[in-house]
Design a protein around this motif. Structure first.
Motif, PDB file in Angstrom:
ATOM      1  N   LEU A 138       0.821  -1.206   0.000  1.00 34.48           N
ATOM      2  CA  LEU A 138       0.000   0.000   0.000  1.00 34.48           C
ATOM      3  C   LEU A 138       0.864   1.268   0.000  1.00 34.48           C
ATOM      4  O   LEU A 138       1.791   1.403   0.776  1.00 34.48           O
ATOM      5  CB  LEU A 138      -0.902   0.003   1.239  1.00 34.48           C
ATOM      6  N   GLY A 139       0.547   2.153  -0.900  1.00 35.04           N
ATOM      7  CA  GLY A 139       1.244   3.435  -0.934  1.00 35.04           C
ATOM      8  C   GLY A 139       2.421   3.462  -1.880  1.00 35.04           C
ATOM      9  O   GLY A 139       2.926   4.515  -2.216  1.00 35.04           O
ATOM     10  N   GLN A 140       2.869   2.286  -2.334  1.00 37.72           N
ATOM     11  CA  GLN A 140       4.075   2.237  -3.155  1.00 37.72           C
ATOM     12  C   GLN A 140       3.776   2.019  -4.633  1.00 37.72           C
ATOM     13  O   GLN A 140       4.652   2.195  -5.476  1.00 37.72           O
ATOM     14  CB  GLN A 140       5.006   1.112  -2.670  1.00 37.72           C
ATOM     15  N   ASN A 141       2.545   1.575  -4.935  1.00 39.91           N
ATOM     16  CA  ASN A 141       2.265   1.184  -6.309  1.00 39.91           C
ATOM     17  C   ASN A 141       2.134   2.386  -7.232  1.00 39.91           C
ATOM     18  O   ASN A 141       1.680   3.456  -6.841  1.00 39.91           O
ATOM     19  CB  ASN A 141       0.992   0.340  -6.371  1.00 39.91           C
ATOM     20  N   PRO A 276      -5.679   8.048  -3.991  1.00 40.66           N
ATOM     21  CA  PRO A 276      -4.592   8.936  -3.563  1.00 40.66           C
ATOM     22  C   PRO A 276      -3.203   8.424  -3.956  1.00 40.66           C
ATOM     23  O   PRO A 276      -2.341   9.204  -4.331  1.00 40.66           O
ATOM     24  CB  PRO A 276      -4.753   8.993  -2.041  1.00 40.66           C
ATOM     25  N   VAL A 277      -3.029   7.099  -3.859  1.00 37.34           N
ATOM     26  CA  VAL A 277      -1.689   6.550  -4.083  1.00 37.34           C
ATOM     27  C   VAL A 277      -1.207   6.830  -5.503  1.00 37.34           C
ATOM     28  O   VAL A 277      -0.035   7.134  -5.715  1.00 37.34           O
ATOM     29  CB  VAL A 277      -1.694   5.036  -3.810  1.00 37.34           C
ATOM     30  N   LEU A 281       0.373  14.733  -5.798  1.00 35.46           N
ATOM     31  CA  LEU A 281       0.309  15.191  -4.414  1.00 35.46           C
ATOM     32  C   LEU A 281      -0.264  16.594  -4.260  1.00 35.46           C
ATOM     33  O   LEU A 281      -0.965  16.883  -3.299  1.00 35.46           O
ATOM     34  CB  LEU A 281       1.728  15.222  -3.832  1.00 35.46           C
TER      35      LEU A 281
END
Lengths: 341, 453
Positions: A138-141, A276-277, A281
């Motif tokens: 999670l968060g890295q893809n 979001p990922v 940003l």
């Protein structure tokens, strides 16, 4: 008496003595800020589930048990895969952050009612495995997991997920007896009336038929700030801009409203592009991302062999996110920091 | 784009957050006087700048207000005896921020002023405005220097440095900061209610010293009583009061100046760069006391509050009293107290020992309970960008924290790490509970160290 790193310390002794008192008070020490908003990843994911509720409701109303079947298969497969891949990586499985469930559900809602069970199952497993775990969880893809899973399933089982798969009269449901509005328009120039198109009485992936439901759920997400409003706003504006040349030419009866309501556009703009990922940003980056998405969908629909372009548009824009992030580093209030060295 | 949006929405400044204020715990509490503790420990460094050297010897008797330590450096401020007593051998104390400083302990003499007399001496009595016009600017600055006045809002920068006229950077406005945007704290609020007159007089004196023509006080709009009190105390003098929307960190210099005056302080710059001197309300009162009464800065109001303290209070305390003294005066810790913070809960430091002395910059002690201090486990960043949305300086905290974690100083510079003012909005809002500002804070220090090495 309370525990402290130095062992139990009588609280009164530490505080009431005005002469030098024992060093260790019975309190914890940590760097500030010492307060925290009541926000968590789990809460955001739960928000997405709430936002998806109208889409799920329309799906079930329209496609009955077939919708329930698709959602059950993909969600279960996603959650089980999450657990398996976490085990393989020797990490604790974070099932309770609900992110796997969201991925499974997003994928399910993008499938046709008549898709075979293995399309959803394999799609969800690939979504979690290739879409997420392989990048570091999670968060890295880089790519939206659900869209990776769907693309994989679509390439693996073209007959089960292609345009023709949407027409399956054997299901005994009225909507799936005719082609999807986008296919009908692409193949025979047939324009579906805007009413049913917006409300969701047409054929399509189980979660995409009602633009109204996607709009309602999506606005809820934006209101909760779980989804950034800039992305759908950018997408809708870009779609509008793409329709301008058509307006000038006098064109057909297929209007901008049709473009916005048809297919997975609203669903994608509010629920998939806002992941979001895999989105930028900064607010400026989000505008660019949303606009790029909208433009790509319009281009693919108009100029490619595919009737719909949401999935590809998302994946292409996902790939551009690092570039967008790099190009949209905001200037601090007061100007750039002076570079001393 | 975002600047335009800000103007459209009428935002006073970009970003910011709204943590639970909890000011009601102590904002009705009148300022009480702390009984002089048996020993006060006066640090020789209570400010940003050079430490002072002691000018007193052990066993020497001192009166309240006597000079204890001084320095010849420009950016420094002398310290004075807050109580009459006997000087003890100097020791070392650890301040809440982790700094070890020399302290001069004073054994308090038996004969001390009554609470009423002390209040009358520090904030009470008459504060005539007649002297202001006559006062010589340089004399005001020297009086401020001699009184050891530093910013009482937290950063404790020596005030005479700010007010010394600089021909290259003329000052047109003195901005009196009464925002007190940290949750829980009410010391400035109470001071504005109970002693508005010295604040007004001190601000006018400061304006005279630095040549400013305009004096503006900024107060958050949830303290209408305080702004009304200041207006009443101004009594026709050229002293404006502006109410600003309540939002953290409104009290940050850059945010107050932006919201009250519409001027943007350049990154790495000071209010001076846009012709402004920002003074905390308590600092203004200290200036009035120094100039009109010739008395040094030896006392200040400290809020002791939070659900973890038995009786929240606003206390007038001598500098050098220990945190333990203050906690004891408020009935001690409640059974469920979990964290004791020097300063506010957003930017304050948690205490491991209560023996540290109160300094000129101590605005409050907040005692949080276990329920307040939510122990959440850090999870993965999902790049939601909420930290970007709330950053008052338009930075990308998640990237800065990542750079700090990897010690990637090129990336840290690319994302303007040095512009960060460490307000903590990012860490407050982060759904993944990542200690963003903590990482950035240590990253800034490390980066500087490695650049120096």
């Amino acid at each position: 008496m309370t525990r402290s790193p130095h062992g139990p310390v009588p609280r009164e002794a530490a505080v009431t003595a005005s002469a030098p008192a024992p060093v260790a008070p019975a309190v914890s020490v940590a760097p500030g800020p010492h307060l925290h908003a009541a926000a968590s990843t789990q809460r955001m994911m739960a928000d997405v589930l709430v936002g998806l509720a109208p889409l799920v409701a329309v799906a079930v109303a329209q496609f009955r048990q077939h919708a329930l079947f698709q959602m059950a298969i993909a969600s279960c497969s996603a959650v089980v895969s999450e657990w398996l891949f976490a085990r393989m990586r020797g990490r604790p499985a974070t099932l309770w952050d609900l992110s796997a469930l969201v991925t499974g559900l997003i994928l399910a809602l993008s499938l046709p009612a008549g898709a075979p069970w293995y399309a959803g199952a394999v799609g969800a497993a690939v979504a979690i495995g290739l879409g997420k775990a392989i990048f570091g969880g999670l968060g890295q893809n880089l790519f939206n997991p659900a869209m990776v899973g769907r693309a994989f399933a679509m390439i693996s089982f073209p007959a089960a997920l292609g345009a023709s798969a949407y027409v399956s009269p054997s299901l005994g449901i009225e909507a799936v007896t005719s082609a999807t509005p986008l296919t009908a328009f692409k193949m025979s120039g047939q324009v579906t009336p805007i009413g049913p198109l917006f409300l969701g009485a047409t054929n399509g992936s189980i979660g995409e038929t009602s633009a109204l439901a996607a709009l309602l759920g999506g606005l809820y997400l934006c209101f909760r700030r779980t989804a950034p409003w800039e992305i759908p706003a950018g997408a809708i504006l870009a779609m509008g801009a793409a329709a301008l040349p058509g307006l000038a030419g006098g064109g057909t009866t297929w209007t901008l409203a049709h473009d916005l309501s048809a297919g997975a556009f609203m669903y994608g703009a509010f629920f998939i592009a806002t992941d979001p990922v895999t989105s930028p940003l900064t607010p400026r980056g989000k505008w660019i991302f949303g606009a790029g998405f909208g433009l790509l969908v319009a281009m693919i629909r108009r100029f490619s062999g595919y009737p719909e372009g949401v999935m590809f548009a998302i994946l292409v824009m996902n790939a551009l996110v690092p570039l967008i992030n790099r190009g949209t580093i905001p200037v601090p209030v007061g100007g750039p920091a002076p570079q001393t060295r | 784009m975002s600047a335009t949006m800000a103007r459209l929405r009428g935002r006073p400044f970009r970003g910011g957050v709204h943590p639970s204020e909890n000011k009601e715990l102590s904002w009705e509490c009148r300022i009480e006087t702390l009984p002089p503790p048996p020993v006060v420990q006066v640090p020789v460094l209570q400010h940003t700048g050079a430490p002072c050297s002691p000018v007193v010897k052990p066993k020497q008797e001192v009166r309240a207000g006597d000079l204890l330590a001084d320095s010849s450096a420009f950016v420094s401020a002398p310290v004075h005896a807050p109580v009459a007593g006997v000087v003890q051998r100097e020791t070392v104390a650890t301040l809440p921020n982790g700094r070890h400083v020399k302290v001069i302990p004073i054994q308090t003499a038996a004969d001390q002023p009554t609470p009423e007399d002390l209040w009358a001496d520090v904030y009470g009595g008459e504060w005539p405005l007649d002297g202001v016009e006559a006062a010589e600017p340089s004399a005001i600055v020297s009086a401020i220097r001699a009184a050891g006045i530093v910013g009482q809002g937290g950063a404790a920068f020596p005030t005479h440095v700010k007010l010394t006229p600089n021909p290259a950077k003329p000052v047109d406005t003195v901005l009196v900061n009464g925002c007190e945007c940290e949750p829980y704290l009410t010391s400035d609020h109470r001071l504005m209610l109970e002693a508005p007159r010295p604040i007004v007089v001190g601000a006018l004196l400061a304006a005279r010293a630095c040549g400013a023509r305009r004096v503006v006080a900024a107060v958050e709009d949830h303290k209408p009583g305080a702004s009304a009190a200041l207006r009443a105390a101004a009594d026709g003098a050229a002293f404006e009061v502006i109410e600003l929307p309540t939002k953290y960190p409104m009290g940050g210099e850059k945010q107050t100046v932006r919201a009250a005056l519409g001027r943007t302080i350049p990154t790495g710059g000071l209010p001076l760069d846009v012709g402004v001197v920002v003074l905390n309300v308590a600092t203004c009162a200290a200036i009035a006391r120094a100039v009109l009464r010739g008395r040094p800065l030896t006392h200040r109001v400290v809020t002791v509050t939070g659900r973890g303290i038995r009786t929240p209070k606003n206390l007038l305390v001598p500098v050098g009293a220990s945190y333990a003294d203050l906690l004891a005066a408020c009935g001690g810790l409640a059974p469920d107290a979990a964290r004791v913070i020097a300063g506010g809960p957003m930017m304050g430091f948690s205490l491991g020992s209560f023996q540290a002395p109160v300094t000129k910059g101590t605005s409050g002690i907040v005692v949080l309970t276990a329920a307040d201090v939510r122990a959440v486990e850090e999870t993965a960043c999902i790049r939601c960008g909420r930290c970007v949305d709330v950053c008052p300086l338009n930075l990308v905290p998640t990237r800065l924290a990542l750079a700090a974690r990897h010690k990637d100083w090129t990336m840290a510079r690319r994302f303007h790490i040095t512009a960060c003012m460490e307000c903590g909005c990012c860490a407050w809002v982060c759904p993944a509970a990542i200690p963003l500002v903590q990482l950035i804070r240590t990253g800034k220090v490390q980066m500087q160290k490695e650049a120096g090495a």
